[in-house]
Design a protein around this motif. Structure first.
Motif, mmCIF file in Angstrom:
data_model
loop_
_atom_site.group_PDB
_atom_site.id
_atom_site.type_symbol
_atom_site.label_atom_id
_atom_site.label_comp_id
_atom_site.label_asym_id
_atom_site.label_seq_id
_atom_site.Cartn_x
_atom_site.Cartn_y
_atom_site.Cartn_z
ATOM 1 N N ALA A 4 -0.731 -9.850 -8.557
ATOM 2 C CA ALA A 4 -0.711 -9.443 -7.150
ATOM 3 C C ALA A 4 -2.083 -9.636 -6.541
ATOM 4 O O ALA A 4 -3.072 -9.794 -7.242
ATOM 5 C CB ALA A 4 -0.282 -7.981 -7.023
ATOM 6 N N GLU A 9 -2.022 -4.799 -8.943
ATOM 7 C CA GLU A 9 -1.013 -5.100 -9.945
ATOM 8 C C GLU A 9 -0.381 -3.848 -10.541
ATOM 9 O O GLU A 9 0.834 -3.766 -10.694
ATOM 10 C CB GLU A 9 -1.609 -5.961 -11.076
ATOM 11 C CG GLU A 9 -2.113 -7.297 -10.630
ATOM 12 C CD GLU A 9 -3.570 -7.283 -10.171
ATOM 13 O OE1 GLU A 9 -4.167 -6.193 -10.067
ATOM 14 O OE2 GLU A 9 -4.092 -8.361 -9.883
ATOM 15 N N VAL A 12 2.074 -2.193 -8.116
ATOM 16 C CA VAL A 12 3.338 -2.923 -8.057
ATOM 17 C C VAL A 12 4.150 -2.673 -9.322
ATOM 18 O O VAL A 12 5.366 -2.447 -9.267
ATOM 19 C CB VAL A 12 3.083 -4.440 -7.855
ATOM 20 C CG1 VAL A 12 4.370 -5.232 -8.005
ATOM 21 C CG2 VAL A 12 2.448 -4.695 -6.508
ATOM 22 N N TYR A 15 5.860 0.682 -9.110
ATOM 23 C CA TYR A 15 7.032 0.649 -8.226
ATOM 24 C C TYR A 15 8.227 0.001 -8.921
ATOM 25 O O TYR A 15 9.364 0.464 -8.791
ATOM 26 C CB TYR A 15 6.720 -0.094 -6.925
ATOM 27 C CG TYR A 15 5.946 0.732 -5.932
ATOM 28 C CD1 TYR A 15 6.401 1.981 -5.517
ATOM 29 C CD2 TYR A 15 4.762 0.258 -5.393
ATOM 30 C CE1 TYR A 15 5.687 2.741 -4.611
ATOM 31 C CE2 TYR A 15 4.042 1.017 -4.475
ATOM 32 C CZ TYR A 15 4.512 2.254 -4.094
ATOM 33 O OH TYR A 15 3.810 3.010 -3.196
ATOM 34 N N ILE A 59 2.861 -12.133 -6.283
ATOM 35 C CA ILE A 59 2.971 -11.480 -4.983
ATOM 36 C C ILE A 59 1.787 -11.855 -4.092
ATOM 37 O O ILE A 59 0.632 -11.688 -4.479
ATOM 38 C CB ILE A 59 3.047 -9.951 -5.150
ATOM 39 C CG1 ILE A 59 4.246 -9.594 -6.023
ATOM 40 C CG2 ILE A 59 3.112 -9.257 -3.798
ATOM 41 C CD1 ILE A 59 4.291 -8.154 -6.440
#
Length: 121
Positions: A4, A9, A12, A15, A59
């Motif tokens: 990311a 990172e 993310v 999540y 991402i």
């Protein structure tokens, strides 16, 4: 594996773990991932993602970076030895309320859905 923008990172990854607690999420440095995919590591056959069904998630990266990472995911299957497939690659870009997703599940991936509709019995 996740990559990311701006050191986010782990956020993310957390999540993704919340979305599916049974999902094993790992974060890898790009340099480590690239060297293993291109066979430059001490053990090119090493299972770099530690999973039977790895997916690489990128991402908010520039398109040039996405192309390099996607190529590495495809090469993984040819460098790592017999029985290995290309690593599925998913790229996500966001800009305000707009988003773009690109998926490359490798040359062995076959779509059997004829029209995208739910099958009727």
């Amino acid at each position: 594996g996740i990559e990311a923008e701006g050191g986010e990172e782990e956020l993310v990854a957390e999540y993704l773990r919340r979305l599916n607690p049974g999902l094993r999420v790992s974060v890898r440095k790009r340099s480590e991932f690239m060297s293993l995919c291109f066979g430059e590591a001490a053990d090119p056959g090493e299972d770099i993602l530690g999973s039977t069904n790895p997916v690489f998630l990128s991402i908010d990266r520039p398109q040039s970076t996405q192309l390099v990472l996607n190529d590495a995911c495809r090469r993984y299957g040819s460098v790592a030895g017999e029985g290995r497939r290309a690593i599925p690659f998913v790229s996500v870009e966001t800009a305000g309320v707009f988003a773009r997703t690109f998926c490359d599940f490798g040359p062995a991936f076959i779509v059997v859905d004829e029209d995208g509709e739910t099958p009727k019995e």
